[in-house]
Scaffold this motif. Structure first.
Motif, PDB file in Angstrom:
ATOM      1  N   LYS A 122      -9.662  -3.768  12.487  1.00 35.99           N
ATOM      2  CA  LYS A 122      -9.296  -3.026  14.081  1.00 35.99           C
ATOM      3  C   LYS A 122      -7.847  -3.355  14.655  1.00 35.99           C
ATOM      4  N   LEU A 123      -7.584  -5.008  13.905  1.00 36.40           N
ATOM      5  CA  LEU A 123      -6.533  -4.935  14.662  1.00 36.40           C
ATOM      6  C   LEU A 123      -5.620  -4.297  13.403  1.00 36.40           C
ATOM      7  N   ALA A 124      -5.965  -4.197  12.145  1.00 31.66           N
ATOM      8  CA  ALA A 124      -4.654  -3.614  11.639  1.00 31.66           C
ATOM      9  C   ALA A 124      -4.417  -1.432  12.791  1.00 31.66           C
ATOM     10  N   ASN A 125      -6.020  -0.973  12.722  1.00 26.66           N
ATOM     11  CA  ASN A 125      -5.477  -0.097  13.457  1.00 26.66           C
ATOM     12  C   ASN A 125      -4.872   0.304  14.286  1.00 26.66           C
ATOM     13  N   LEU A 126      -5.194  -0.746  15.160  1.00 25.78           N
ATOM     14  CA  LEU A 126      -4.347  -0.536  16.805  1.00 25.78           C
ATOM     15  C   LEU A 126      -2.845  -1.945  17.038  1.00 25.78           C
ATOM     16  N   ALA A 127      -3.094  -1.786  15.308  1.00 25.11           N
ATOM     17  CA  ALA A 127      -1.441  -2.147  15.172  1.00 25.11           C
ATOM     18  C   ALA A 127      -0.732  -1.309  15.288  1.00 25.11           C
ATOM     19  N   PHE A 128      -1.090  -0.562  14.425  1.00 27.00           N
ATOM     20  CA  PHE A 128      -0.180   0.994  13.844  1.00 27.00           C
ATOM     21  C   PHE A 128      -0.508   1.696  15.441  1.00 27.00           C
ATOM     22  N   LYS A 129      -1.356   1.910  16.154  1.00 26.78           N
ATOM     23  CA  LYS A 129      -1.013   2.435  17.826  1.00 26.78           C
ATOM     24  C   LYS A 129      -0.436   1.823  18.094  1.00 26.78           C
ATOM     25  N   LEU A 130       0.091   0.856  18.200  1.00 25.04           N
ATOM     26  CA  LEU A 130       0.660   0.462  19.073  1.00 25.04           C
ATOM     27  C   LEU A 130       2.298   0.305  18.346  1.00 25.04           C
ATOM     28  N   ARG A 131       2.937   1.244  17.331  1.00 23.14           N
ATOM     29  CA  ARG A 131       3.524   1.349  16.242  1.00 23.14           C
ATOM     30  C   ARG A 131       4.392  -0.393  16.485  1.00 23.14           C
ATOM     31  N   LEU A 132       3.053  -1.684  15.615  1.00 17.50           N
ATOM     32  CA  LEU A 132       4.288  -2.669  15.365  1.00 17.50           C
ATOM     33  C   LEU A 132       4.175  -2.676  14.181  1.00 17.50           C
ATOM     34  N   PRO A 133       5.898  -3.485  13.521  1.00 16.81           N
ATOM     35  CA  PRO A 133       5.905  -3.313  11.887  1.00 16.81           C
ATOM     36  C   PRO A 133       5.292  -4.110  11.144  1.00 16.81           C
ATOM     37  N   ILE A 134       3.767  -3.506  10.768  1.00 18.52           N
ATOM     38  CA  ILE A 134       2.532  -4.300   9.771  1.00 18.52           C
ATOM     39  C   ILE A 134       2.651  -3.477   8.437  1.00 18.52           C
ATOM     40  N   LYS A 135       3.504  -2.254   8.393  1.00 22.72           N
ATOM     41  CA  LYS A 135       3.640  -1.782   6.900  1.00 22.72           C
ATOM     42  C   LYS A 135       3.592  -2.767   6.180  1.00 22.72           C
ATOM     43  N   GLY A 136       5.090  -3.293   6.105  1.00 23.36           N
ATOM     44  CA  GLY A 136       5.507  -4.354   4.772  1.00 23.36           C
ATOM     45  C   GLY A 136       4.198  -5.486   4.690  1.00 23.36           C
ATOM     46  N   ILE A 137       3.366  -5.751   6.067  1.00 25.48           N
ATOM     47  CA  ILE A 137       2.256  -6.528   5.530  1.00 25.48           C
ATOM     48  C   ILE A 137       1.364  -6.190   4.786  1.00 25.48           C
ATOM     49  N   MET A 138       0.994  -4.998   4.845  1.00 26.31           N
ATOM     50  CA  MET A 138      -0.261  -3.442   4.675  1.00 26.31           C
ATOM     51  C   MET A 138       0.251  -3.794   3.212  1.00 26.31           C
ATOM     52  N   LYS A 139       1.173  -2.937   2.616  1.00 27.35           N
ATOM     53  CA  LYS A 139       1.499  -2.862   1.580  1.00 27.35           C
ATOM     54  C   LYS A 139       1.643  -4.257   0.386  1.00 27.35           C
ATOM     55  N   LYS A 140       1.310  -5.584   0.855  1.00 25.86           N
ATOM     56  CA  LYS A 140       1.841  -6.454   0.443  1.00 25.86           C
ATOM     57  C   LYS A 140       0.306  -7.504  -0.155  1.00 25.86           C
ATOM     58  N   THR A 141      -0.718  -6.614   0.976  1.00 27.86           N
ATOM     59  CA  THR A 141      -2.244  -7.072   1.238  1.00 27.86           C
ATOM     60  C   THR A 141      -3.065  -6.028   0.431  1.00 27.86           C
ATOM     61  N   MET A 142      -4.224  -5.661   0.996  1.00 25.52           N
ATOM     62  CA  MET A 142      -4.467  -4.515   1.846  1.00 25.52           C
ATOM     63  C   MET A 142      -4.048  -3.038   0.722  1.00 25.52           C
ATOM     64  N   PHE A 143      -3.516  -2.736   1.278  1.00 27.15           N
ATOM     65  CA  PHE A 143      -2.729  -1.512   0.936  1.00 27.15           C
ATOM     66  C   PHE A 143      -1.838  -2.100  -0.903  1.00 27.15           C
ATOM     67  N   GLY A 144      -1.248  -2.633  -0.843  1.00 25.94           N
ATOM     68  CA  GLY A 144      -0.801  -2.490  -2.429  1.00 25.94           C
ATOM     69  C   GLY A 144      -2.301  -2.812  -3.241  1.00 25.94           C
ATOM     70  N   HIS A 145      -2.669  -3.483  -2.889  1.00 27.95           N
ATOM     71  CA  HIS A 145      -3.884  -4.193  -4.179  1.00 27.95           C
ATOM     72  C   HIS A 145      -4.789  -2.633  -4.390  1.00 27.95           C
ATOM     73  N   PHE A 146      -5.400  -1.655  -2.994  1.00 28.18           N
ATOM     74  CA  PHE A 146      -6.232  -1.334  -3.596  1.00 28.18           C
ATOM     75  C   PHE A 146      -5.221   0.762  -3.264  1.00 28.18           C
ATOM     76  N   CYS A 147      -4.493   1.048  -2.895  1.00 27.28           N
ATOM     77  CA  CYS A 147      -3.778   1.931  -3.589  1.00 27.28           C
ATOM     78  C   CYS A 147      -2.833   2.057  -4.137  1.00 27.28           C
ATOM     79  N   GLY A 148      -1.781   3.379  -4.626  1.00 26.49           N
ATOM     80  CA  GLY A 148      -0.931   3.719  -5.838  1.00 26.49           C
ATOM     81  C   GLY A 148       0.347   3.266  -5.079  1.00 26.49           C
ATOM     82  N   GLY A 149       0.740   4.039  -3.687  1.00 34.61           N
ATOM     83  CA  GLY A 149       1.409   4.048  -3.494  1.00 34.61           C
ATOM     84  C   GLY A 149       1.553   4.942  -2.200  1.00 34.61           C
ATOM     85  N   GLU A 150       2.919   4.958  -1.450  1.00 35.72           N
ATOM     86  CA  GLU A 150       2.209   6.651  -0.357  1.00 35.72           C
ATOM     87  C   GLU A 150       2.777   7.063  -0.875  1.00 35.72           C
ATOM     88  N   THR A 151       3.221   7.843  -2.716  1.00 36.84           N
ATOM     89  CA  THR A 151       4.085   8.985  -2.593  1.00 36.84           C
ATOM     90  C   THR A 151       3.446   9.266  -3.687  1.00 36.84           C
TER      91      THR A 151
END
Length: 395
Positions: free
Chosen positions: A45-74
């Protein structure tokens, strides 16, 4: 007498061979967090809210959940992941995990991106499959209306023809590029419509090689019979049946809708029934190996072990191209890496897409891990044991 395969999913040195000590510590943090249902729910919920508010959390996501479960953005971003997996004889299924915005423009954009994944896979032995969800290509409410037998108006009929056209274009691209294409399963109230499109494509493109695969969710109590009926039709019409077997991903939603709308739940009465039908489906596919090509999409150790035994029982080589094992990237490496080391065909689903647009996928991944009995605990335990093993080996 066939020899039982000597394979163990407890070999942690093999399971985590691709992970550095730092990566293991990061995994320890991620799965430790996912072990806590409250933290998972709050974090999503907090991550979704942060994206809606355009907070700079992309870097954190890439180093945690996104980085672990995803290969990248492209697709290009995924190359290092693809290379690492290939080093350990594990293939990659690029999975564009962005959910559409529900309009024709977004459906066409999704189709174009999936076409690019199939084009990228063509001719690359490390990328044998493309994959798509039909709901990325068209309106699920429209498909629901069709399954309910309701009449479509002219605009709706045009939209449905567009869905069928997009599905066919992707399957045809798989056929011309000799890339297998997996059609993901979805909710029961429009799954029949997806099935019809998948079988229509199989009839066109699965005559000589198995290109198109439909997905069978064995947590549905009718699915073993549906698999057998699909095979019977394939035999009658002279095409190969591509079958990806999974347990399923929509159990809570299915039960809730059935209760609210007062119809019998399509879900098995318990896990034991799902396990029974899953393993029965594996046996059925191997008994009909000349006309069914199989992808075992399972994180269940017992079912994967059973399939290795069935392969041996039927006198097949581990690398028989008719049979693949598949797991999600970031999960069950003890299964994937040990199977690959033993010579079996293994592929990892590698999701990708812009971080903020992959959040729905990551949210489901986190919640599924906490709801699947013991899944996060099992992953967490394996990681802790490997960290301890490495410490002992260094001392």
């Amino acid at each position: 007498m066939p020899v039982k395969p000597n394979i163990s999913f407890e070999n942690l040195e093999v399971a985590f061979a691709s992970k550095s000590d730092a990566e293991l510590r990061k995994m320890h943090l991620i799965f430790g967090t996912m072990n806590n249902n409250t933290l998972v729910s709050l974090g999503v919920k907090l991550a979704n809210l942060a994206f809606k508010l355009r907070l700079p959390i992309k870097g954190i996501m890439k180093k945690t959940m996104f980085g672990h479960f995803c290969g990248g953005e492209t697709i290009a971003d995924c190359q290092p992941t693809l290379d690492t997996l290939a080093k350990y004889h594990i293939r990659t299924i690029l999975d564009y995990s962005v959910e559409g915005e529900g309009n024709e423009e977004s459906f066409d954009a999704t189709k174009r991106e999936i076409l690019r994944t199939i084009e990228r896979s063509a001719g690359d032995g490390n990328m044998p499959f493309g994959v798509f969800k039909v709901t990325g290509l068209g309106d699920f409410e429209l498909m629901t209306k069709i399954q309910e037998g309701k009449k479509l108006d002219k605009k709706e009929q045009e939209a449905f023809e567009n869905i069928k056209s997009r599905v066919d274009e992707l399957c045809k691209k798989g056929f011309t590029s000799k890339t297998k294409v997996l059609v993901d399963a979805e909710e029961s109230w429009f799954q029949d419509v997806i099935d019809q499109m998948a079988y229509f494509a199989m009839e066109k493109y699965n005559r000589e090689n198995c290109i198109v695969y439909n997905t069978y969710q064995m947590y549905r109590h009718d699915m073993l019979d549906r698999l057998k009926d699909a095979h019977k039709t394939a035999l009658e019409k002279g095409y190969l049946l591509g079958a990806k077997l999974v347990r399923g991903a929509y159990m809570e939603k299915e039960r809730k809708r059935a209760l609210e709308m007062s119809y019998p739940s399509p879900i098995q009465p318990n896990k034991a029934a799902s396990d029974r039908d899953y393993d029965a489906a594996l046996r059925y596919c191997l008994e009909n190996k000349d006309s069914i090509h199989l992808v075992c999409g399972s994180h269940n150790e017992q079912s994967n072990k059973l399939l290795t035994e069935l392969i041996s029982l039927h006198g097949l080589q581990p690398a028989d191209e008719r049979i693949y094992f598949a797991q999600l990237y970031g999960m069950s490496d003890n299964i994937s890496f040990n199977l690959a080391k033993a010579g079996y065909n293994v592929a990892k689903y590698v999701p990708y897409g812009p971080v903020e647009k992959v959040m729905p996928y990551l949210g489901r991944r986190a919640e599924e891990n906490t709801s699947v009995s013991g899944q996060s605990s099992r992953e967490f335990d394996l990681i802790k044991r490997e960290i301890a093993r490495r410490k002992t080996a260094k001392s």
